[in-house]
Design an enzyme around this catalytic site. Structure first.
Site, PDB file in Angstrom:
ATOM      1  N   CYS A  54      37.979  79.499  32.970  1.00  0.00           N
ATOM      2  CA  CYS A  54      39.340  79.068  33.327  1.00  0.00           C
ATOM      3  C   CYS A  54      39.432  77.547  33.444  1.00  0.00           C
ATOM      4  O   CYS A  54      38.546  76.889  33.964  1.00  0.00           O
ATOM      5  CB  CYS A  54      39.760  79.724  34.631  1.00  0.00           C
ATOM      6  SG  CYS A  54      41.453  79.325  35.086  1.00  0.00           S
ATOM      7  N   CYS A  58      40.052  75.581  40.882  1.00  0.00           N
ATOM      8  CA  CYS A  58      40.124  76.199  42.212  1.00  0.00           C
ATOM      9  C   CYS A  58      38.723  76.227  42.840  1.00  0.00           C
ATOM     10  O   CYS A  58      37.797  76.823  42.262  1.00  0.00           O
ATOM     11  CB  CYS A  58      40.694  77.603  42.109  1.00  0.00           C
ATOM     12  SG  CYS A  58      42.232  77.651  41.151  1.00  0.00           S
ATOM     13  N   CYS A  61      36.583  79.478  43.191  1.00  0.00           N
ATOM     14  CA  CYS A  61      36.571  80.495  42.134  1.00  0.00           C
ATOM     15  C   CYS A  61      35.333  80.471  41.240  1.00  0.00           C
ATOM     16  O   CYS A  61      34.978  79.441  40.664  1.00  0.00           O
ATOM     17  CB  CYS A  61      37.817  80.369  41.276  1.00  0.00           C
ATOM     18  SG  CYS A  61      37.980  81.756  40.121  1.00  0.00           S
ATOM     19  N   CYS A  98      45.061  96.647  39.299  1.00  0.00           N
ATOM     20  CA  CYS A  98      45.442  95.240  39.255  1.00  0.00           C
ATOM     21  C   CYS A  98      44.563  94.521  38.229  1.00  0.00           C
ATOM     22  O   CYS A  98      43.350  94.416  38.411  1.00  0.00           O
ATOM     23  CB  CYS A  98      45.284  94.615  40.636  1.00  0.00           C
ATOM     24  SG  CYS A  98      45.743  92.877  40.623  1.00  0.00           S
ATOM     25  N   CYS A 130      49.596  96.296  38.235  1.00  0.00           N
ATOM     26  CA  CYS A 130      49.739  94.938  38.757  1.00  0.00           C
ATOM     27  C   CYS A 130      48.976  94.011  37.811  1.00  0.00           C
ATOM     28  O   CYS A 130      48.003  94.431  37.182  1.00  0.00           O
ATOM     29  CB  CYS A 130      49.160  94.870  40.171  1.00  0.00           C
ATOM     30  SG  CYS A 130      49.149  93.195  40.848  1.00  0.00           S
ATOM     31  N   CYS A 190      53.268  90.048  44.804  1.00  0.00           N
ATOM     32  CA  CYS A 190      52.070  90.180  45.634  1.00  0.00           C
ATOM     33  C   CYS A 190      51.575  88.754  45.850  1.00  0.00           C
ATOM     34  O   CYS A 190      51.162  88.083  44.899  1.00  0.00           O
ATOM     35  CB  CYS A 190      51.031  91.016  44.894  1.00  0.00           C
ATOM     36  SG  CYS A 190      49.424  91.026  45.702  1.00  0.00           S
ATOM     37  N   ARG A 262      47.292  93.514  52.626  1.00  0.00           N
ATOM     38  CA  ARG A 262      46.046  94.005  52.008  1.00  0.00           C
ATOM     39  C   ARG A 262      44.827  93.277  52.558  1.00  0.00           C
ATOM     40  O   ARG A 262      44.725  92.047  52.478  1.00  0.00           O
ATOM     41  CB  ARG A 262      46.127  93.857  50.488  1.00  0.00           C
ATOM     42  CG  ARG A 262      44.921  94.470  49.767  1.00  0.00           C
ATOM     43  CD  ARG A 262      45.135  94.570  48.260  1.00  0.00           C
ATOM     44  NE  ARG A 262      46.370  95.253  47.968  1.00  0.00           N
ATOM     45  CZ  ARG A 262      47.409  94.689  47.343  1.00  0.00           C
ATOM     46  NH1 ARG A 262      47.344  93.463  46.911  1.00  0.00           N
ATOM     47  NH2 ARG A 262      48.500  95.374  47.138  1.00  0.00           N
TER      48      ARG A 262
HETATM   49  N1  SAM Z   1      43.994  83.088  37.448  1.00  0.00           N
HETATM   50  C1  SAM Z   1      44.949  83.788  38.219  1.00  0.00           C
HETATM   51  C2  SAM Z   1      45.399  83.009  39.433  1.00  0.00           C
HETATM   52  O1  SAM Z   1      44.750  82.094  39.837  1.00  0.00           O
HETATM   53  O2  SAM Z   1      46.447  83.367  39.961  1.00  0.00           O
HETATM   54  C3  SAM Z   1      44.493  85.155  38.652  1.00  0.00           C
HETATM   55  C4  SAM Z   1      43.120  85.416  39.187  1.00  0.00           C
HETATM   56  S1  SAM Z   1      42.656  84.631  40.703  1.00  0.00           S
HETATM   57  C5  SAM Z   1      40.958  85.024  40.684  1.00  0.00           C
HETATM   58  C6  SAM Z   1      43.431  85.566  41.986  1.00  0.00           C
HETATM   59  C7  SAM Z   1      43.187  85.182  43.422  1.00  0.00           C
HETATM   60  O3  SAM Z   1      41.923  85.668  43.851  1.00  0.00           O
HETATM   61  C8  SAM Z   1      43.155  83.723  43.809  1.00  0.00           C
HETATM   62  O4  SAM Z   1      44.437  83.176  43.943  1.00  0.00           O
HETATM   63  C9  SAM Z   1      42.438  83.763  45.146  1.00  0.00           C
HETATM   64  O5  SAM Z   1      43.360  83.912  46.195  1.00  0.00           O
HETATM   65  C10 SAM Z   1      41.552  84.998  45.031  1.00  0.00           C
HETATM   66  N2  SAM Z   1      40.133  84.618  44.946  1.00  0.00           N
HETATM   67  C11 SAM Z   1      39.509  84.152  43.851  1.00  0.00           C
HETATM   68  N3  SAM Z   1      38.216  83.878  44.126  1.00  0.00           N
HETATM   69  C12 SAM Z   1      38.026  84.157  45.430  1.00  0.00           C
HETATM   70  C13 SAM Z   1      36.897  84.056  46.307  1.00  0.00           C
HETATM   71  N4  SAM Z   1      35.735  83.592  45.890  1.00  0.00           N
HETATM   72  N5  SAM Z   1      37.049  84.445  47.592  1.00  0.00           N
HETATM   73  C14 SAM Z   1      38.237  84.924  48.020  1.00  0.00           C
HETATM   74  N6  SAM Z   1      39.346  85.025  47.232  1.00  0.00           N
HETATM   75  C15 SAM Z   1      39.238  84.645  45.962  1.00  0.00           C
HETATM   76  C1  DTB Z   2      43.697  88.727  45.624  1.00  0.00           C
HETATM   77  O1  DTB Z   2      44.367  88.183  46.522  1.00  0.00           O
HETATM   78  N1  DTB Z   2      42.405  88.948  45.711  1.00  0.00           N
HETATM   79  C2  DTB Z   2      41.905  89.532  44.483  1.00  0.00           C
HETATM   80  C3  DTB Z   2      43.192  89.737  43.656  1.00  0.00           C
HETATM   81  N2  DTB Z   2      44.199  89.137  44.468  1.00  0.00           N
HETATM   82  C4  DTB Z   2      43.263  89.310  42.261  1.00  0.00           C
HETATM   83  C5  DTB Z   2      40.795  88.790  43.851  1.00  0.00           C
HETATM   84  C6  DTB Z   2      39.621  88.569  44.767  1.00  0.00           C
HETATM   85  C7  DTB Z   2      38.550  87.886  43.990  1.00  0.00           C
HETATM   86  C8  DTB Z   2      37.283  87.741  44.779  1.00  0.00           C
HETATM   87  C9  DTB Z   2      36.233  87.018  44.041  1.00  0.00           C
HETATM   88  C10 DTB Z   2      35.796  87.645  42.755  1.00  0.00           C
HETATM   89  O2  DTB Z   2      35.463  88.861  42.713  1.00  0.00           O
HETATM   90  O3  DTB Z   2      35.733  86.928  41.745  1.00  0.00           O
HETATM   91 FE1  SF4 Z   3      41.406  80.141  37.201  1.00  0.00          FE
HETATM   92 FE2  SF4 Z   3      40.040  81.177  39.217  1.00  0.00          FE
HETATM   93 FE3  SF4 Z   3      41.910  79.363  39.686  1.00  0.00          FE
HETATM   94 FE4  SF4 Z   3      42.644  81.826  38.848  1.00  0.00          FE
HETATM   95  S1  SF4 Z   3      41.640  81.327  40.780  1.00  0.00           S
HETATM   96  S2  SF4 Z   3      43.416  79.860  38.121  1.00  0.00           S
HETATM   97  S3  SF4 Z   3      40.895  82.300  37.508  1.00  0.00           S
HETATM   98  S4  SF4 Z   3      40.001  79.030  38.539  1.00  0.00           S
END
Ligand code: SAM
Ligand code: DTB
Ligand code: SF4
Length: 344
Positions: A54, A58, A61, A98, A130, A190, A262
């Site tokens: 990506c 973030c 992430c 989702c 979702c 959501c 959630r």
């Molecule tokens: N790329 C899209 C976005 O950023 O909206 C969708 C996927 S993103 C992984 C969805 C959400 O997962 C993020 O906004 C964040 O709140 C949560 N998330 C991602 N990595 C995480 C982590 N390591 N621990 C907790 N929540 C996480």
């Molecule tokens: C949300 O709030 N949490 C989910 C879903 N929406 C997409 C993602 C959690 C991701 C946790 C880290 C991972 O598994 O990469």
């Molecule tokens: Fe990309 Fe992860 Fe950020 Fe979603 S949360 S925009 S997958 S870097």
């Protein structure tokens, strides 16, 4: 753009959040019972349909190309692979799938059309659909709605003030604009956030205050505890104190009485007792299945045993109080099969 209608001051939200824990739980449970089926928990399964690589940075992430983590970029999943996963999720009792894509903003062209087919296919299997694909434009939101998407996940993650400490490649305003487009298209929103990233209690309260200022409130509010992934800038953050997670959930429940709250990422680190406190605090939805997007989650058997021990039952599909969820049932493909609620 997004209507922010602040009903609460920061001080009021902090006063709720900081109540003695038993008083907070009592109040949250009262709110919960007034608006929800008290013994039901929604079971949502996550599926990463496009993993890694990506462009966003973030800080939490595993999928950001800016961080060297265990995640390798993968091709997009095929429709048949997604439908197999949907059937497996349904067979163990999930009611919502989702689908996540590691995109800054949803792609245009064949990749987006492929996601639309996935949504139609998942709905036809009798599951709520979702998606979480990053930022959307109006046309994409409209097409997602037309395909029968039940809900769109797009998190604010934290307060506007702390946001820049975690993400620099997009703004809070970008996020709010997508939220408005989702709501305008008639898709259930959501939207939630993460705790444990180094934010203050005021940042947490401000996040909840902003979520509660969305009009209407999000249909669901995921509260994530940071999963500290090696190789990300937040890898060394200490684990979240479960009581802080309980406080966050209870405050979300009180501020957004009709939303599904959630208990999301980080559940694998919680004891059964801590999870039950989260349910007492008003959480009524979980991610269900061994995998979140790239990291682990409790086993299905473990979760069924926890629900059984607590006398909790899975929430039926489309039974959330959000009228938009119910409206999407009438839109898009009809289910091909009756939904089994127990393991086959
Ligand atoms: N790329 C899209 C976005 O950023 O909206 C969708 C996927 S993103 C992984 C969805 C959400 O997962 C993020 O906004 C964040 O709140 C949560 N998330 C991602 N990595 C995480 C982590 N390591 N621990 C907790 N929540 C996480
Ligand atoms: C949300 O709030 N949490 C989910 C879903 N929406 C997409 C993602 C959690 C991701 C946790 C880290 C991972 O598994 O990469
Ligand atoms: Fe990309 Fe992860 Fe950020 Fe979603 S949360 S925009 S997958 S870097």
């Amino acid at each position: 753009m997004t209507e922010l209608r602040h009903d609460w001051t920061l001080e009021e939200v902090r006063a709720i959040h900081d109540l003695p824990l038993t008083a907070l739980l009592f109040r949250a449970q009262g709110t919960h019972r007034a608006h929800h089926q008290a013994d039901a928990v929604q079971l949502c399964t996550l599926l990463s349909v496009k993993t890694g690589g990506c462009r966003e940075d973030c800080g939490y992430c595993s999928q950001s190309a800016h961080h060297a983590t265990f995640v390798e970029p993968e091709r997009m999943m095929r429709l048949d692979e997604v439908l197999d996963a949907a059937r497996r999720a349904r067979a163990v009792g999930a009611t919502r799938l989702c689908m996540g894509a590691a995109w800054r903003d949803a792609l245009h062209g064949p990749a987006f059309d492929q996601v639309l087919s996935m949504i139609r296919g998942v709905r036809a299997e009798g599951l709520e659909a979702c998606a979480t694909l990053g930022m959307l434009d109006d046309e994409q939101a409209r097409k997602l709605a037309e395909a029968g998407l039940t809900a769109y996940n797009h998190n604010l993650d934290t307060s506007e003030a702390f946001y820049g400490e975690v993400i620099t490649t997009r703004t809070y305003r970008d996020r709010l604009d997508t939220l408005a487009r989702v709501q305008k298209a008639g898709i259930s929103l959501c939207c939630g956030g993460i705790i444990g990233m180094g934010e203050s209690l005021d940042d947490r309260a401000e996040l909840l205050r902003t979520l509660a200022a969305l009009d209407p409130h999000p249909g669901s509010v995921p509260i994530n505890a940071l999963v500290a992934v090696e190789g990300t800038p937040l890898e060394d953050r200490p684990p979240v104190d479960p009581i802080e997670l309980v406080r966050m959930i209870a405050t979300a429940r009180i501020l957004m009485p009709r939303s599904m709250v959630r208990l999301s990422a980080g559940r694998g680190e919680l004891s059964r007792e801590a999870q039950l406190l989260c349910f007492m605090a008003g959480a009524n939805s979980i991610f269900y299945g061994e995998r979140l997007l790239t990291t682990g989650n409790p086993d299905v058997e473990e979760d069924r045993a926890l629900l059984d021990a607590a006398g909790l039952v899975p929430l039926d599909p489309y039974a959330s109080p959000d009228p938009t969820v119910q409206a999407t049932r009438e839109r898009g493909p009809r289910a091909r099969a009756r939904l089994p609620m127990v393991a086959e």
